[in-house]
Design a protein around this motif. Sequence first.
Motif, PDB file in Angstrom:
ATOM      1  N   MET A  56     -21.488  -5.146  26.074  1.00  0.00           N
ATOM      2  CA  MET A  56     -20.227  -5.631  26.597  1.00  0.00           C
ATOM      3  C   MET A  56     -19.152  -5.386  25.547  1.00  0.00           C
ATOM      4  O   MET A  56     -19.356  -5.624  24.373  1.00  0.00           O
ATOM      5  CB  MET A  56     -20.333  -7.133  26.908  1.00  0.00           C
ATOM      6  N   ARG A  57     -18.016  -4.918  26.017  1.00  0.00           N
ATOM      7  CA  ARG A  57     -16.924  -4.672  25.068  1.00  0.00           C
ATOM      8  C   ARG A  57     -16.126  -5.935  24.810  1.00  0.00           C
ATOM      9  O   ARG A  57     -16.250  -6.925  25.522  1.00  0.00           O
ATOM     10  CB  ARG A  57     -16.043  -3.551  25.577  1.00  0.00           C
ATOM     11  N   ARG A  58     -15.303  -5.882  23.812  1.00  0.00           N
ATOM     12  CA  ARG A  58     -14.476  -7.028  23.430  1.00  0.00           C
ATOM     13  C   ARG A  58     -13.413  -7.266  24.507  1.00  0.00           C
ATOM     14  O   ARG A  58     -12.778  -6.333  24.983  1.00  0.00           O
ATOM     15  CB  ARG A  58     -13.819  -6.740  22.088  1.00  0.00           C
ATOM     16  N   ARG A  76     -18.985 -11.612  41.446  1.00  0.00           N
ATOM     17  CA  ARG A  76     -20.157 -11.350  40.596  1.00  0.00           C
ATOM     18  C   ARG A  76     -20.167  -9.905  40.120  1.00  0.00           C
ATOM     19  O   ARG A  76     -20.458  -9.623  38.959  1.00  0.00           O
ATOM     20  CB  ARG A  76     -21.444 -11.662  41.355  1.00  0.00           C
ATOM     21  N   ARG A 117     -20.063  -8.597  36.231  1.00  0.00           N
ATOM     22  CA  ARG A 117     -21.139  -7.733  35.717  1.00  0.00           C
ATOM     23  C   ARG A 117     -20.603  -6.382  35.233  1.00  0.00           C
ATOM     24  O   ARG A 117     -21.192  -5.767  34.348  1.00  0.00           O
ATOM     25  CB  ARG A 117     -22.202  -7.548  36.782  1.00  0.00           C
ATOM     26  N   MET A 145     -18.306  -5.864  33.354  1.00  0.00           N
ATOM     27  CA  MET A 145     -17.897  -5.965  31.959  1.00  0.00           C
ATOM     28  C   MET A 145     -18.950  -5.379  31.022  1.00  0.00           C
ATOM     29  O   MET A 145     -18.646  -5.008  29.899  1.00  0.00           O
ATOM     30  CB  MET A 145     -17.626  -7.423  31.573  1.00  0.00           C
ATOM     31  N   TRP A 146     -20.184  -5.273  31.461  1.00  0.00           N
ATOM     32  CA  TRP A 146     -21.247  -4.762  30.611  1.00  0.00           C
ATOM     33  C   TRP A 146     -21.397  -3.241  30.696  1.00  0.00           C
ATOM     34  O   TRP A 146     -22.224  -2.667  30.012  1.00  0.00           O
ATOM     35  CB  TRP A 146     -22.570  -5.440  30.955  1.00  0.00           C
ATOM     36  N   PHE A 147     -20.588  -2.606  31.503  1.00  0.00           N
ATOM     37  CA  PHE A 147     -20.655  -1.155  31.640  1.00  0.00           C
ATOM     38  C   PHE A 147     -19.387  -0.521  31.080  1.00  0.00           C
ATOM     39  O   PHE A 147     -18.284  -1.017  31.310  1.00  0.00           O
ATOM     40  CB  PHE A 147     -20.827  -0.758  33.118  1.00  0.00           C
ATOM     41  N   GLU A 148     -19.548   0.544  30.387  1.00  0.00           N
ATOM     42  CA  GLU A 148     -18.405   1.232  29.783  1.00  0.00           C
ATOM     43  C   GLU A 148     -17.362   1.640  30.821  1.00  0.00           C
ATOM     44  O   GLU A 148     -16.179   1.614  30.556  1.00  0.00           O
ATOM     45  CB  GLU A 148     -18.874   2.462  28.997  1.00  0.00           C
ATOM     46  N   GLY A 169     -16.783   0.103  33.616  1.00  0.00           N
ATOM     47  CA  GLY A 169     -16.387  -1.040  34.438  1.00  0.00           C
ATOM     48  C   GLY A 169     -14.953  -1.474  34.173  1.00  0.00           C
ATOM     49  O   GLY A 169     -14.450  -1.388  33.066  1.00  0.00           O
ATOM     50  N   VAL A 198     -12.352  -4.202  33.531  1.00  0.00           N
ATOM     51  CA  VAL A 198     -12.477  -5.533  32.946  1.00  0.00           C
ATOM     52  C   VAL A 198     -11.120  -6.149  32.627  1.00  0.00           C
ATOM     53  O   VAL A 198     -10.971  -6.875  31.669  1.00  0.00           O
ATOM     54  CB  VAL A 198     -13.348  -5.514  31.665  1.00  0.00           C
TER      55      VAL A 198
END
Length: 132
Positions: free
Chosen positions: A1-3, A82, A86, A88-91, A93, A95
């Motif tokens: 997950m990115r910042r 949801r 979720r 947020m954990w993919f590059e 995605g 966010v």
Amino acid sequence: MRRLTDETVLAVGRLTLAATELEYLLARIGAGQAGGDGATIFGAPGEPLRAARGVAQLAPLDRRGEFVGLVEAAGNYLVQGRSAVRAMWFESGVVDADTFDDISGLVLRCRDRLQALLDDLDRTPSALPQSR
């Protein structure tokens, strides 16, 4: 997950609260299916939507389509929320705060429309029957 930015974290929090509030309303709707025990329904993952779907099918015929449609919309908005979290954990995605706030708005409008429908049905002589 990115910042994440503080703004995005706050938007995720707003979405989480909105989705939980919608699920609580769905659990209250479905309480007739569990002998009036909304807490039992609310505490089981996925159960609020399932129980509300059952009650929506029991609505008076002239309001059933609207009720079923709102319950199904609620389910779709919960899935969107949801999925956005979720992502947020993919590059790749999305966010950003706007995405979460947009979904929160859909969730809250759906909650408001469901509550208004319930209030209207409570004033009619043919309130929702309880399942047997």
